[in-house]
Enzyme design. Structure first.
Site, mmCIF file in Angstrom:
data_model
loop_
_atom_site.group_PDB
_atom_site.id
_atom_site.type_symbol
_atom_site.label_atom_id
_atom_site.label_comp_id
_atom_site.label_asym_id
_atom_site.label_seq_id
_atom_site.Cartn_x
_atom_site.Cartn_y
_atom_site.Cartn_z
ATOM 1 N N ASN A 41 -7.793 -3.561 14.095
ATOM 2 C CA ASN A 41 -9.183 -3.879 13.753
ATOM 3 C C ASN A 41 -9.270 -5.057 12.784
ATOM 4 O O ASN A 41 -10.313 -5.306 12.191
ATOM 5 C CB ASN A 41 -9.881 -2.642 13.165
ATOM 6 C CG ASN A 41 -9.206 -2.144 11.894
ATOM 7 O OD1 ASN A 41 -8.253 -2.749 11.408
ATOM 8 N ND2 ASN A 41 -9.686 -1.030 11.361
ATOM 9 N N GLU B 87 -9.979 -2.441 5.235
ATOM 10 C CA GLU B 87 -10.600 -2.184 6.531
ATOM 11 C C GLU B 87 -11.824 -3.081 6.724
ATOM 12 O O GLU B 87 -12.316 -3.672 5.753
ATOM 13 C CB GLU B 87 -11.048 -0.712 6.589
ATOM 14 C CG GLU B 87 -9.921 0.289 6.364
ATOM 15 C CD GLU B 87 -9.001 0.435 7.573
ATOM 16 O OE1 GLU B 87 -9.195 -0.286 8.579
ATOM 17 O OE2 GLU B 87 -8.085 1.260 7.514
ATOM 18 N N ASP C 142 0.814 -1.213 0.000
ATOM 19 C CA ASP C 142 0.000 0.000 0.000
ATOM 20 C C ASP C 142 0.849 1.265 0.000
ATOM 21 O O ASP C 142 2.056 1.230 0.232
ATOM 22 C CB ASP C 142 -0.972 -0.017 1.190
ATOM 23 C CG ASP C 142 -0.350 -0.566 2.484
ATOM 24 O OD1 ASP C 142 0.887 -0.612 2.579
ATOM 25 O OD2 ASP C 142 -1.112 -0.952 3.388
ATOM 26 N N HIS D 78 -7.443 -5.334 10.008
ATOM 27 C CA HIS D 78 -7.164 -5.029 8.600
ATOM 28 C C HIS D 78 -5.857 -5.668 8.141
ATOM 29 O O HIS D 78 -4.962 -5.940 8.930
ATOM 30 C CB HIS D 78 -7.214 -3.517 8.325
ATOM 31 C CG HIS D 78 -6.073 -2.711 8.831
ATOM 32 N ND1 HIS D 78 -6.196 -1.413 9.270
ATOM 33 C CD2 HIS D 78 -4.750 -3.002 8.966
ATOM 34 C CE1 HIS D 78 -5.016 -0.961 9.634
ATOM 35 N NE2 HIS D 78 -4.120 -1.900 9.471
HETATM 36 C C1 F6R Z 1 1.380 -1.707 6.262
HETATM 37 C C2 F6R Z 1 0.014 -2.215 6.267
HETATM 38 C C3 F6R Z 1 -0.794 -2.334 7.516
HETATM 39 C C4 F6R Z 1 -0.010 -2.783 8.740
HETATM 40 C C5 F6R Z 1 -0.909 -2.906 9.960
HETATM 41 C C6 F6R Z 1 -0.134 -3.264 11.203
HETATM 42 O O1 F6R Z 1 1.912 -1.709 4.947
HETATM 43 O O2 F6R Z 1 -0.491 -2.507 5.237
HETATM 44 O O3 F6R Z 1 -1.856 -3.227 7.277
HETATM 45 O O4 F6R Z 1 0.598 -4.022 8.468
HETATM 46 O O5 F6R Z 1 -1.572 -1.695 10.168
HETATM 47 O O6 F6R Z 1 0.691 -2.199 11.515
HETATM 48 P P1 F6R Z 1 1.813 -2.288 12.641
HETATM 49 O O7 F6R Z 1 2.801 -3.291 12.170
HETATM 50 O O8 F6R Z 1 2.409 -0.898 12.703
HETATM 51 O O9 F6R Z 1 1.118 -2.688 13.881
#
Ligand code: F6R
Length: 247
Positions: A136, A143, A67, A138
């Site tokens: 959450n 989401e 992303d 995702h």
């Molecule tokens: C990052 C991404 C997100 C994260 C997720 C967990 O490229 O796509 O889905 O993997 O938000 O984030 P952290 O590792 O910061 O807890």
């Protein structure tokens, strides 16, 4: 789904880096799907360390990231493109032209999403996709409520994701409200998936995502349907998952 318990963040990172490096050693032209955020930073550090010792060569690898924020370009230090350069690409011998992220500066979402999907297809698909898990549930920026059949698309971030990500920005208002993300279908087409989870705050969602009902309300739950998923979690993140379920 195989679940591997690690002692702590460092051990989780080393175990996950082992899986990625095995992929690269077996196929030096591997297409690696990568992620940003806090979870993979230790994995990248470990891979950099092994690369420095001559144990792993990225010169033929190709990477595609999950992303990128809409509106941010590679020169913005909040962009995922910047993050990847600073945390990984600049410290290994991967060719910059072989690293791919959605172009956050492309305003035409339809065009950009099509370009990204076509590019992944032309590369022959993703050999292994690294994923973090959102609080959450995702994955990428898919989401709760995201359609399982979605390809790369432009999303509006939820308040919970904005809250979780504001730690990386000076002010909450600076957090972009939209992002390009691989869709659930793009992720599910990866040949292998490697999820890393760390910390007590992820314990409840890890249990629900990997052992609860499969539902768009918890996007990561769809991974239960993929036939080659490895989850590496530390003690804290796996604390609500029974011992018998672990590999
Ligand atoms: C990052 C991404 C997100 C994260 C997720 C967990 O490229 O796509 O889905 O993997 O938000 O984030 P952290 O590792 O910061 O807890």
């Amino acid at each position: 789904m195989r679940i591997q318990r690690a002692r702590d963040f460092k051990d989780m990172s080393r175990k996950a880096a082992n899986i990625l490096s095995a992929q690269v050693i077996l196929d030096r032209r591997s297409v690696l799907g990568l992620a940003t955020g806090s979870s993979p930073t230790g994995v990248y550090r470990q891979l950099i360390d092994w690369h420095g010792k001559g144990d792993i060569d990225f010169s033929e690898c190709v990477t595609v990231n999950l992303d990128e924020y809409y509106g941010l370009g590679p020169d913005s230090d909040q962009s995922y493109s910047w993050f990847m350069r600073k945390n990984f690409f600049e410290s290994v011998n991967i060719k910059p032209e072989n690293t791919h992220l959605p172009n956050g500066l492309e305003k035409d979402a339809k065009k950009e999403c099509q370009r990204y999907e076509d590019m992944i297809r032309c590369l022959g698909g993703i050999d292994i996709q690294l994923l973090g898990l959102g609080l959450n549930g995702h994955i990428g920026f898919n989401e709760p409520g995201a359609a399982f059949e979605a390809d790369t698309h432009l999303v509006t971030l939820t308040q919970s994701t904005i809250d979780a990500n504001k730690r990386f920005f000076e002010k909450e208002e600076d957090v972009p409200r939209k992002a390009y993300t691989m869709g659930i279908r793009t992720i599910m087409h990866a040949k292998r998936i490697l999820v890393i989870v760390s910390g007590e705050s992820k314990a409840e969602i890890a249990k629900r995502a990997f052992f609860g009902p499969i539902t768009p309300e918890i996007p990561a739950s769809v991974l239960q349907l993929h036939n080659n998923v490895t989850v590496v979690g530390d003690e804290a993140a796996l604390s609500l998952i029974l011992e018998e379920a672990l590999a």
